[in-house]
Design a protein around this motif. Structure first.
Motif, PDB file in Angstrom:
ATOM      1  N   UNK A 196      14.591 -29.607 -35.381  1.00 25.18           N
ATOM      2  CA  UNK A 196      14.005 -30.260 -34.211  1.00 25.18           C
ATOM      3  C   UNK A 196      14.877 -29.971 -32.992  1.00 25.18           C
ATOM      4  N   UNK A 197      14.279 -29.396 -31.945  1.00 26.24           N
ATOM      5  CA  UNK A 197      15.013 -29.096 -30.721  1.00 26.24           C
ATOM      6  C   UNK A 197      14.938 -30.278 -29.762  1.00 26.24           C
ATOM      7  N   UNK A 198      16.031 -30.533 -29.041  1.00 23.31           N
ATOM      8  CA  UNK A 198      16.072 -31.621 -28.068  1.00 23.31           C
ATOM      9  C   UNK A 198      16.618 -31.085 -26.755  1.00 23.31           C
ATOM     10  N   UNK A 199      15.814 -31.200 -25.707  1.00 19.96           N
ATOM     11  CA  UNK A 199      16.208 -30.739 -24.378  1.00 19.96           C
ATOM     12  C   UNK A 199      15.848 -31.800 -23.339  1.00 19.96           C
ATOM     13  N   UNK A 200      16.270 -31.553 -22.112  1.00 19.06           N
ATOM     14  CA  UNK A 200      15.949 -32.462 -21.021  1.00 19.06           C
ATOM     15  C   UNK A 200      15.465 -31.675 -19.816  1.00 19.06           C
ATOM     16  N   UNK A 201      14.631 -32.315 -19.012  1.00 21.65           N
ATOM     17  CA  UNK A 201      14.305 -31.788 -17.691  1.00 21.65           C
ATOM     18  C   UNK A 201      14.866 -32.768 -16.671  1.00 21.65           C
ATOM     19  N   UNK A 202      15.379 -32.219 -15.579  1.00 19.80           N
ATOM     20  CA  UNK A 202      15.991 -33.044 -14.532  1.00 19.80           C
ATOM     21  C   UNK A 202      15.261 -32.800 -13.216  1.00 19.80           C
ATOM     22  N   UNK A 203      14.225 -33.587 -12.935  1.00 26.95           N
ATOM     23  CA  UNK A 203      13.472 -33.380 -11.689  1.00 26.95           C
ATOM     24  C   UNK A 203      14.263 -33.833 -10.465  1.00 26.95           C
ATOM     25  N   UNK A 251      19.631 -28.167 -23.717  1.00 26.77           N
ATOM     26  CA  UNK A 251      19.657 -27.772 -22.310  1.00 26.77           C
ATOM     27  C   UNK A 251      19.116 -28.885 -21.413  1.00 26.77           C
ATOM     28  N   UNK A 252      19.551 -28.870 -20.158  1.00 25.98           N
ATOM     29  CA  UNK A 252      18.979 -29.735 -19.136  1.00 25.98           C
ATOM     30  C   UNK A 252      18.463 -28.823 -18.027  1.00 25.98           C
ATOM     31  N   UNK A 253      17.155 -28.735 -17.914  1.00 30.49           N
ATOM     32  CA  UNK A 253      16.516 -27.810 -16.984  1.00 30.49           C
ATOM     33  C   UNK A 253      16.306 -28.501 -15.643  1.00 30.49           C
ATOM     34  N   UNK A 254      16.916 -27.955 -14.588  1.00 33.53           N
ATOM     35  CA  UNK A 254      16.817 -28.536 -13.247  1.00 33.53           C
ATOM     36  C   UNK A 254      15.538 -28.063 -12.572  1.00 33.53           C
ATOM     37  N   UNK A 255      14.717 -29.008 -12.146  1.00 35.76           N
ATOM     38  CA  UNK A 255      13.445 -28.682 -11.487  1.00 35.76           C
ATOM     39  C   UNK A 255      13.488 -29.359 -10.110  1.00 35.76           C
TER      40      UNK A 255
END
Length: 261
Positions: A196-203, A251-255
């Motif tokens: 199971x993959x766990x990531x984040x998005x950071x708007x 990962x934490x993807x910056x949007x």
């Protein structure tokens, strides 16, 4: 949680045994609403969760039967919702392909002002962390078997406010999002060996109906010189829940149009 009526057509063309399933918290507006549309358009079954009942005027046919009313500020209510989610997933072999933890709160002063560390009450601190931080790990742990069965993905929604002081986001919200970013890394390490993959998005500054007054002044600080759209965030969430990101974990993807640079 309105949606184009045409979406229901694409959903009926795919049998339940073939469809992937998403559970999404905080689905009623903004990023959550756009995410429902993005996944539904792709043929996913979407189980939505919010404090409010499913709106009667929403044209999404599957909405009422796949909506769970839950107060994530209550640990007891959250556990009850997990049981309801597991029951709904039985129809598809108890598999969950994606969990998106989007629900969050940010209490304000009367008139909408920012609450700093000196002004935030103890009760507000606890409520914010229960919803923004504890609920995501409670849901992921409670649905672990279903996520493992599908080799699924978890996406936690953090915020640009988690890495810097923000003119509108309060202290409790900001620190809870910083904690959620750290939790995402820990979960990636723990859930990864189970498939199971766990990531984040950071708007950053996203144009929704709940923008704080004065947000337009921040545009000058954004290299792309505009606010983001909920649909742009939804596309990033979809990427992190599908095979296109099969080797992305922790990962934490910056949007944010480059605002974080």
């Amino acid at each position: 949680m309105g949606q184009d009526p045409s979406i229901s057509v694409s959903m009926t063309q795919t049998s339940d045994t073939e469809r992937k399933t998403l559970i999404l918290t905080g689905a009623s507006r903004g990023i959550g609403h756009a995410t429902v549309k993005r996944f539904s358009t792709a043929g996913w079954r979407v189980i939505t969760c919010s404090r409010q009942p499913f709106p009667e005027d929403c044209p999404w046919d599957a909405g009422p039967e796949d909506h769970i009313v839950v107060d994530l500020a209550s640990s007891t209510d959250t556990h009850a919702a997990i049981a309801a989610m597991k029951d709904k997933l039985k129809a598809q072999g108890s598999k969950l392909h994606a969990l998106v933890n989007n629900a969050a709160i940010s209490p304000k002063k009367p008139g909408g002002g920012r609450l700093n560390t000196l002004e935030t009450s103890e009760d507000d601190w606890k409520t914010v962390f229960q919803i923004n931080f504890f609920a995501p790990i409670m849901l992921a742990r409670g649905l672990m078997d279903e996520l493992v069965a599908a080799k699924g993905a978890v996406v936690n929604v953090t915020s640009i406010a988690g890495s810097r002081m923000h003119p509108f986001a309060g202290a409790a919200y900001s620190t809870s999002k910083a904690a959620l970013a750290a939790l995402t890394r820990e979960m990636a390490g723990d859930f990864g060996p189970h498939g199971v993959r766990v990531n984040a998005i950071s708007p950053g500054e996203i144009e929704t109906s709940i923008l704080s007054p004065g947000t337009e002044k921040l545009v000058a600080q954004i290299p792309q010189r505009r606010l983001g759209q909920p649909e742009e965030v939804a596309r990033a969430i979809y990427f992190l829940c599908t095979d296109g990101s099969s080797y992305v974990n922790g990962a934490e993807l910056h949007i944010n149009g480059g605002q974080h640079v």
